[in-house]
Design a protein around this motif. Structure first.
Motif, PDB file in Angstrom:
ATOM      1  N   SER A 114     -33.470 -42.469  -3.471  1.00 45.49           N
ATOM      2  CA  SER A 114     -32.694 -41.600  -4.365  1.00 45.49           C
ATOM      3  C   SER A 114     -32.110 -40.400  -3.625  1.00 45.49           C
ATOM      4  N   LEU A 115     -32.801 -39.898  -2.611  1.00 42.49           N
ATOM      5  CA  LEU A 115     -32.300 -38.745  -1.861  1.00 42.49           C
ATOM      6  C   LEU A 115     -30.983 -39.096  -1.167  1.00 42.49           C
ATOM      7  N   LEU A 116     -30.943 -40.240  -0.527  1.00 42.61           N
ATOM      8  CA  LEU A 116     -29.721 -40.665   0.148  1.00 42.61           C
ATOM      9  C   LEU A 116     -28.622 -40.958  -0.861  1.00 42.61           C
ATOM     10  N   GLU A 117     -28.991 -41.559  -1.968  1.00 45.51           N
ATOM     11  CA  GLU A 117     -28.010 -41.850  -3.016  1.00 45.51           C
ATOM     12  C   GLU A 117     -27.380 -40.560  -3.547  1.00 45.51           C
ATOM     13  N   GLN A 118     -28.189 -39.535  -3.767  1.00 45.91           N
ATOM     14  CA  GLN A 118     -27.668 -38.242  -4.233  1.00 45.91           C
ATOM     15  C   GLN A 118     -26.721 -37.630  -3.199  1.00 45.91           C
ATOM     16  N   ALA A 119     -27.088 -37.706  -1.946  1.00 47.58           N
ATOM     17  CA  ALA A 119     -26.247 -37.135  -0.887  1.00 47.58           C
ATOM     18  C   ALA A 119     -24.932 -37.898  -0.761  1.00 47.58           C
ATOM     19  N   HIS A 120     -25.000 -39.210  -0.853  1.00 50.63           N
ATOM     20  CA  HIS A 120     -23.773 -40.013  -0.799  1.00 50.63           C
ATOM     21  C   HIS A 120     -22.883 -39.718  -2.010  1.00 50.63           C
ATOM     22  N   THR A 121     -23.491 -39.492  -3.161  1.00 49.77           N
ATOM     23  CA  THR A 121     -22.724 -39.124  -4.355  1.00 49.77           C
ATOM     24  C   THR A 121     -22.024 -37.788  -4.139  1.00 49.77           C
ATOM     25  N   ALA A 122     -22.700 -36.846  -3.524  1.00 49.66           N
ATOM     26  CA  ALA A 122     -22.089 -35.541  -3.230  1.00 49.66           C
ATOM     27  C   ALA A 122     -20.911 -35.697  -2.276  1.00 49.66           C
ATOM     28  N   LEU A 123     -21.081 -36.543  -1.260  1.00 46.11           N
ATOM     29  CA  LEU A 123     -20.004 -36.765  -0.299  1.00 46.11           C
ATOM     30  C   LEU A 123     -18.804 -37.425  -0.969  1.00 46.11           C
ATOM     31  N   ARG A 124     -19.063 -38.395  -1.827  1.00 42.21           N
ATOM     32  CA  ARG A 124     -17.967 -39.026  -2.573  1.00 42.21           C
ATOM     33  C   ARG A 124     -17.257 -38.004  -3.461  1.00 42.21           C
ATOM     34  N   ALA A 125     -18.031 -37.168  -4.139  1.00 41.94           N
ATOM     35  CA  ALA A 125     -17.438 -36.172  -5.042  1.00 41.94           C
ATOM     36  C   ALA A 125     -16.547 -35.192  -4.286  1.00 41.94           C
ATOM     37  N   SER A 126     -16.945 -34.837  -3.073  1.00 43.02           N
ATOM     38  CA  SER A 126     -16.171 -33.856  -2.299  1.00 43.02           C
ATOM     39  C   SER A 126     -14.828 -34.409  -1.841  1.00 43.02           C
ATOM     40  N   THR A 127     -14.704 -35.731  -1.789  1.00 46.33           N
ATOM     41  CA  THR A 127     -13.482 -36.352  -1.293  1.00 46.33           C
ATOM     42  C   THR A 127     -12.680 -37.050  -2.381  1.00 46.33           C
ATOM     43  N   ALA A 128     -13.194 -37.055  -3.593  1.00 47.82           N
ATOM     44  CA  ALA A 128     -12.597 -37.863  -4.662  1.00 47.82           C
ATOM     45  C   ALA A 128     -11.137 -37.531  -4.935  1.00 47.82           C
ATOM     46  N   GLU A 129     -10.771 -36.278  -4.874  1.00 47.28           N
ATOM     47  CA  GLU A 129      -9.411 -35.895  -5.251  1.00 47.28           C
ATOM     48  C   GLU A 129      -8.666 -35.201  -4.120  1.00 47.28           C
ATOM     49  N   LEU A 130      -8.992 -35.507  -2.900  1.00 51.10           N
ATOM     50  CA  LEU A 130      -8.293 -34.877  -1.786  1.00 51.10           C
ATOM     51  C   LEU A 130      -6.846 -35.352  -1.736  1.00 51.10           C
ATOM     52  N   GLY A 131      -5.942 -34.404  -1.507  1.00 54.63           N
ATOM     53  CA  GLY A 131      -4.535 -34.735  -1.361  1.00 54.63           C
ATOM     54  C   GLY A 131      -4.097 -34.560   0.083  1.00 54.63           C
ATOM     55  N   ASP A 132      -2.870 -34.951   0.369  1.00 54.50           N
ATOM     56  CA  ASP A 132      -2.350 -34.880   1.736  1.00 54.50           C
ATOM     57  C   ASP A 132      -2.459 -33.479   2.326  1.00 54.50           C
ATOM     58  N   ALA A 133      -2.264 -32.462   1.505  1.00 53.55           N
ATOM     59  CA  ALA A 133      -2.296 -31.082   2.004  1.00 53.55           C
ATOM     60  C   ALA A 133      -3.709 -30.631   2.372  1.00 53.55           C
ATOM     61  N   ASP A 134      -4.717 -31.346   1.885  1.00 49.34           N
ATOM     62  CA  ASP A 134      -6.105 -30.939   2.145  1.00 49.34           C
ATOM     63  C   ASP A 134      -6.597 -31.308   3.535  1.00 49.34           C
ATOM     64  N   TRP A 135      -6.027 -32.340   4.158  1.00 48.52           N
ATOM     65  CA  TRP A 135      -6.565 -32.852   5.412  1.00 48.52           C
ATOM     66  C   TRP A 135      -6.585 -31.820   6.530  1.00 48.52           C
ATOM     67  N   ALA A 136      -5.601 -30.957   6.566  1.00 46.84           N
ATOM     68  CA  ALA A 136      -5.529 -29.979   7.657  1.00 46.84           C
ATOM     69  C   ALA A 136      -6.268 -28.682   7.354  1.00 46.84           C
ATOM     70  N   ALA A 137      -6.884 -28.580   6.184  1.00 43.76           N
ATOM     71  CA  ALA A 137      -7.562 -27.335   5.802  1.00 43.76           C
ATOM     72  C   ALA A 137      -8.719 -27.024   6.753  1.00 43.76           C
ATOM     73  N   LYS A 138      -8.836 -25.755   7.097  1.00 44.28           N
ATOM     74  CA  LYS A 138      -9.929 -25.274   7.941  1.00 44.28           C
ATOM     75  C   LYS A 138     -11.245 -25.398   7.174  1.00 44.28           C
ATOM     76  N   THR A 139     -12.319 -25.715   7.888  1.00 48.01           N
ATOM     77  CA  THR A 139     -13.641 -25.871   7.261  1.00 48.01           C
ATOM     78  C   THR A 139     -14.643 -24.892   7.870  1.00 48.01           C
ATOM     79  N   PRO A 140     -15.844 -24.798   7.271  1.00 48.43           N
ATOM     80  CA  PRO A 140     -16.892 -23.972   7.875  1.00 48.43           C
ATOM     81  C   PRO A 140     -17.342 -24.481   9.245  1.00 48.43           C
ATOM     82  N   CYS A 141     -17.028 -25.737   9.578  1.00 47.23           N
ATOM     83  CA  CYS A 141     -17.334 -26.279  10.905  1.00 47.23           C
ATOM     84  C   CYS A 141     -16.252 -25.770  11.852  1.00 47.23           C
ATOM     85  N   GLU A 142     -16.603 -24.798  12.647  1.00 39.44           N
ATOM     86  CA  GLU A 142     -15.628 -24.115  13.495  1.00 39.44           C
ATOM     87  C   GLU A 142     -14.760 -25.095  14.282  1.00 39.44           C
ATOM     88  N   GLN A 143     -13.469 -24.894  14.201  1.00 45.18           N
ATOM     89  CA  GLN A 143     -12.444 -25.658  14.922  1.00 45.18           C
ATOM     90  C   GLN A 143     -12.246 -27.074  14.397  1.00 45.18           C
TER      91      GLN A 143
END
Length: 194
Positions: free
Chosen positions: A7-36
């Protein structure tokens, strides 16, 4: 063989899916907390890591690119890339008995108990889900309940990975909930904004 439910992995995979569910073309180049790294790179990294965990268990092929040097270009259809990677990971971990004591992982401290191996894969997916969500102005998909379950895993595995997989820990704050505590321990500012 009976499949093991994680269930722990399933919850994490669900979170990852949710974070990408509605990404648009303009989102791909957005800066993230992961430096660079931009969103496309974090997604490629997260997918590569899930493939690496699966490959360690199954002996099958791992990621097609170096997860620590992901390509800059958009990864095509995020659902295809992500579903393939998390599917491979989930199927691999489904073969791991809950009481296994020496599960191979791509981490330098491998092998690990089943609990920590699955926790390490879940930690990776959940934290990168948070990276992608905050980078694109979406709500955090990392609830305090999940973060609370992942914090013991983080404290057990993160130290040998400082400097290349995790940044130095940030000082905790009295008002931190479990999500903030986990993020700070992994070198991320829970108040980071794009």
């Amino acid at each position: 063989m009976t499949a093991t439910s994680w269930s722990l992995l399933e919850q994490a995979h669900t979170a990852l899916r949710a974070s990408t569910a509605e990404l648009g073309d303009a989102d791909w180049a957005a800066k993230t907390p992961c430096e660079q790294w931009n969103v496309a790179q974090v997604l490629r990294h997260a997918a590569g890591d899930q493939r690496a965990y699966a490959a360690a268990i199954t002996g099958d092929g791992g990621p097609e690119e170096n997860p620590f040097d992901p390509a800059v270009d958009a990864p095509g259809d995020p659902k295809d890339l992500l579903e393939s990677a998390v599917g491979v990971s989930a199927r691999a971990f489904a073969t791991v008995p809950t009481d296994a004591q020496a599960v191979p992982t791509p981490l330098p401290q491998a092998p690990m108990t089943a609990e920590f191996a699955v926790g390490a894969a879940a930690l990776d997916a959940a934290v990168h889900a948070w990276d992608i969500a905050v980078a694109t102005g979406r709500p955090s998909p990392l609830p305090a309940e999940l973060a609370e379950r992942l914090l013991p895993v983080a404290t057990a595995i993160a130290e040998p990975l400082r400097g290349f997989a995790y940044a130095p820990a940030l000082d905790p704050r009295p008002a931190d909930d479990a999500t903030a505590a986990l993020l700070r321990y992994l070198g991320r500012d829970p108040e980071w904004t794009r």
